[in-house]
Enzyme design. Structure first.
Site, PDB file in Angstrom:
ATOM      1  N   GLU A 164      40.983  52.881  41.186  1.00  0.00           N
ATOM      2  CA  GLU A 164      40.959  52.763  39.546  1.00  0.00           C
ATOM      3  C   GLU A 164      40.152  53.860  39.112  1.00  0.00           C
ATOM      4  O   GLU A 164      38.783  54.123  39.512  1.00  0.00           O
ATOM      5  CB  GLU A 164      39.921  51.433  39.588  1.00  0.00           C
ATOM      6  CG  GLU A 164      39.720  51.315  38.016  1.00  0.00           C
ATOM      7  CD  GLU A 164      38.400  50.486  37.689  1.00  0.00           C
ATOM      8  OE1 GLU A 164      38.404  49.741  36.340  1.00  0.00           O
ATOM      9  OE2 GLU A 164      37.464  50.351  38.351  1.00  0.00           O
TER      10      GLU A 164
ATOM     11  N   GLN B 269      32.041  31.665  31.945  1.00  0.00           N
ATOM     12  CA  GLN B 269      31.907  32.695  33.112  1.00  0.00           C
ATOM     13  C   GLN B 269      31.077  32.238  34.372  1.00  0.00           C
ATOM     14  O   GLN B 269      29.955  32.545  34.805  1.00  0.00           O
ATOM     15  CB  GLN B 269      31.085  33.944  32.668  1.00  0.00           C
ATOM     16  CG  GLN B 269      31.688  34.590  31.348  1.00  0.00           C
ATOM     17  CD  GLN B 269      30.908  35.866  30.913  1.00  0.00           C
ATOM     18  OE1 GLN B 269      29.896  35.508  29.864  1.00  0.00           O
ATOM     19  NE2 GLN B 269      30.848  37.135  31.269  1.00  0.00           N
TER      20      GLN B 269
ATOM     21  N   ASP C  30      37.680  49.899  43.585  1.00  0.00           N
ATOM     22  CA  ASP C  30      36.929  49.802  42.325  1.00  0.00           C
ATOM     23  C   ASP C  30      36.073  50.980  41.942  1.00  0.00           C
ATOM     24  O   ASP C  30      35.512  51.641  42.767  1.00  0.00           O
ATOM     25  CB  ASP C  30      36.167  48.483  42.316  1.00  0.00           C
ATOM     26  CG  ASP C  30      35.367  48.196  40.888  1.00  0.00           C
ATOM     27  OD1 ASP C  30      36.432  47.854  39.952  1.00  0.00           O
ATOM     28  OD2 ASP C  30      34.473  48.168  40.978  1.00  0.00           O
TER      29      ASP C  30
END
Length: 564
Positions: free
Chosen positions: A262, A64, A238
């Protein structure tokens, strides 16, 4: 007097500008979109140097952290994207993120925005983002950018909303009144969904108060400036359901471009409210995604559920043709992680591309990435695949070519073209479904790869008996039986549960996807054997030649202006 070459160049420039900037919803109809993570799509190169140092030797998604992709490195691989026939890309957020180590490592993904007004230096400069936008527009492609408005990250969940901490974190918002008070979301209560916080006590996502007049005016001013400065054609929003809907109406108006949000979840009525209430142009088709998963996620899956959700989607959304259709994204498992059968994946993609909506392919889907049950495993770097010309890459190219051909040729059925026609379910069984979208008839199955001595009959195809039709996926010819019936067999060795996209022979000849399809000859209505051969190579479309001419015109204009 202007020279003729200069005039042509100006015309080319104006032509490109008219289709590439401030694109509204109507201009997005018929587009297909390639979604990518900027950090993971293409590696640094001589023309796209890394903005992060040092970089890991291997881009392991479990770590990550940043792997070095930038806006300039995306330009390096635009041929790869356009080679699949995509005419738009959706990139991860471009705004500044928190840039510290967290319990979930680093913000390589771009969604931990602490100041939307500043670009993310990990991905490049303002000139770099403009270069990406210009490169796309020169190819006749659109740029969609992900935006994060709802939240700001904090590493101190219970003492985050104070001016000192906010300033130290580099947040745009430094007044506690610009956030909602801390509370964790109760998903059974929409007020809680809109006002409480995402994240957890490790990385809290503080909920921005989008009823605050200062917040509203700042964000509306920012988004209009962002889209105009960088030639952005569309926004993916988002966490759209976590902000009161009326906020989005003014925000999207200020952006001046197509907005798709979204709205995570399976509730069709709630998702459709974003269109019915005119909060934004469209949403990602999560309900339809769940229908595809149920119908094609396993051999002999729940096809009746797919049909039910498909029909509800068509009946509930005012403009289903603007929904974003996907089978993978950065928040969901890779399709091939949960469904290993390639035939099921192929059928799912045909549903994704031919049903009402805008098909969206998540980077790596074309490479059959399967190591990705969810975040962060579904966010691997693409470059270890060597950008191979896989079978799935070719399937996607064929599906895009079919869409481009029927749209560009204005192919009609019963007086309506592909974009103006709404999908209708023609027939279905527990394992099969046939639906018509304008001139195309898709016949799909969830039987899977093995050949089985079974057939699926479509009683009424819409074509006349004894006429010929062509499957655009295989370029094989079939005959229409009595009453307009078409029957497909799944007994053919090596063919098994393949999908079909039928058009009339006359339409196939005009579309030229299958080359010269010959003269119609009657064959049995219950066969999957090839009646006539046709080349399967795809001709270069005239529209691509036009785009090349327009791009050349831009170069000509640049040369002319440099001499003035």
């Amino acid at each position: 007097m202007l020279q003729f070459s200069t005039l042509l160049s100006i015309i080319s420039l104006l032509s490109l500008a008219s289709v590439a900037h401030a694109a509204k919803a109507d201009q997005w109809k018929g587009k297909s979109i390639y979604q990518l993570f900027t950090d993971r799509f293409a590696p640094p190169s001589a023309t796209a140097p890394a903005r992060t140092s040092p970089l890991p030797e291997t881009c392991d998604p479990i770590q990550q952290t940043w792997c070095g992709g930038t806006w300039l490195s995306i330009i390096d691989k635009l041929d790869y994207i356009q080679g699949m026939g995509f005419d738009a890309i959706w990139i991860s957020p471009v705004s500044q993120n928190i840039d510290v180590y967290t319990p979930y490592n680093y913000a390589y993904h771009g969604y931990w925005v602490n100041d939307p007004l500043v670009l993310n230096p990990r991905f490049g400069s303002a000139d770099d983002l403009k270069a990406l936008s210009n490169s796309l527009h020169a190819r006749g492609m659109y740029l969609m950018v992900d935006v994060v408005v709802n939240n700001v990250p904090s590493l101190n969940a219970y003492d985050a909303v104070n001016s000192t901490a906010l300033k130290l974190d580099g947040s745009l918002w430094t007044d506690p009144s610009e956030f909602h008070p801390q509370c964790w979301i109760d998903y059974s209560n929409q007020t809680s969904v809109e006002n409480c916080w995402l994240g957890d006590d490790k990385v809290a996502l503080m909920d921005v108060n989008t009823e605050n007049p200062t917040v509203v005016s700042t964000l509306n001013s920012w988004i209009g400036n962002l889209t105009s400065t960088y030639g952005i054609d569309g926004l993916r929003i988002d966490a759209a359901k976590h902000v009161p809907g009326p906020f989005w109406t003014k925000f999207c108006e200020a952006s001046g471009v197509f907005c798709i949000g979204e709205v995570y979840g399976s509730d069709i009525n709630f998702a459709a409210s974003f269109q019915t209430q005119k909060y934004m142009d469209s949403v990602l088709g999560y309900p339809f995604y769940y229908g595809i998963v149920n119908g094609f996620g396993t051999p002999s899956g729940n096809m009746s559920n797919f049909v039910e959700i498909a029909q509800q989607t068509l009946a509930t959304f005012p403009q289903p043709g603007l929904l974003g259709n996907f089978i993978e994204n950065h928040d969901l498992p890779r399709w091939r992680n949960t469904t290993s059968d390639p035939q099921l994946a192929y059928n799912a993609m045909v549903a994704q591309f031919i049903f009402d909506g805008l098909p969206i392919v998540y980077y790596g889907q074309e490479q059959d990435f399967s190591h990705g049950a969810g975040d962060p495993y579904n966010r691997a770097a693409l470059w270890p695949s060597n950008y191979a010309n896989t079978t799935t890459y070719q399937h996607i190219r064929r599906l895009n070519d079919i869409r481009h051909a029927v749209i560009g040729n204005n192919t009609q059925f019963n007086g309506k073209n592909f974009l103006d026609s709404q999908t209708t379910i023609v027939a279905s069984t527990k394992t099969d479904v046939a639906f018509r979208k304008g001139p195309l008839l898709a016949v799909l199955t969830n039987r899977g790869s093995p050949a089985v001595p079974q057939a699926f009959g479509v009683p009424t195809s819409g074509w006349s008996a004894q006429s010929a039709v062509i499957d655009l996926l295989s370029c094989k010819q079939y005959a229409v039986g009595s009453g307009g019936a078409i029957s497909v067999s799944y007994a053919a060795s090596g063919y098994g549960g393949m999908p079909y996209i039928f058009v009339s022979q006359a339409d196939a000849a005009a579309l030229k996807i299958c080359g010269d399809v010959g003269v119609a000859t009657y064959v049995s209505a219950n066969t999957t054997s090839k009646a006539s051969s046709a080349p399967t190579t795809l001709p270069v479309q005239a529209s691509k030649e036009l785009l090349s001419i327009l791009a050349a015109g831009l170069v000509g204009l640049a040369v002319t202006l440099s001499l003035v």
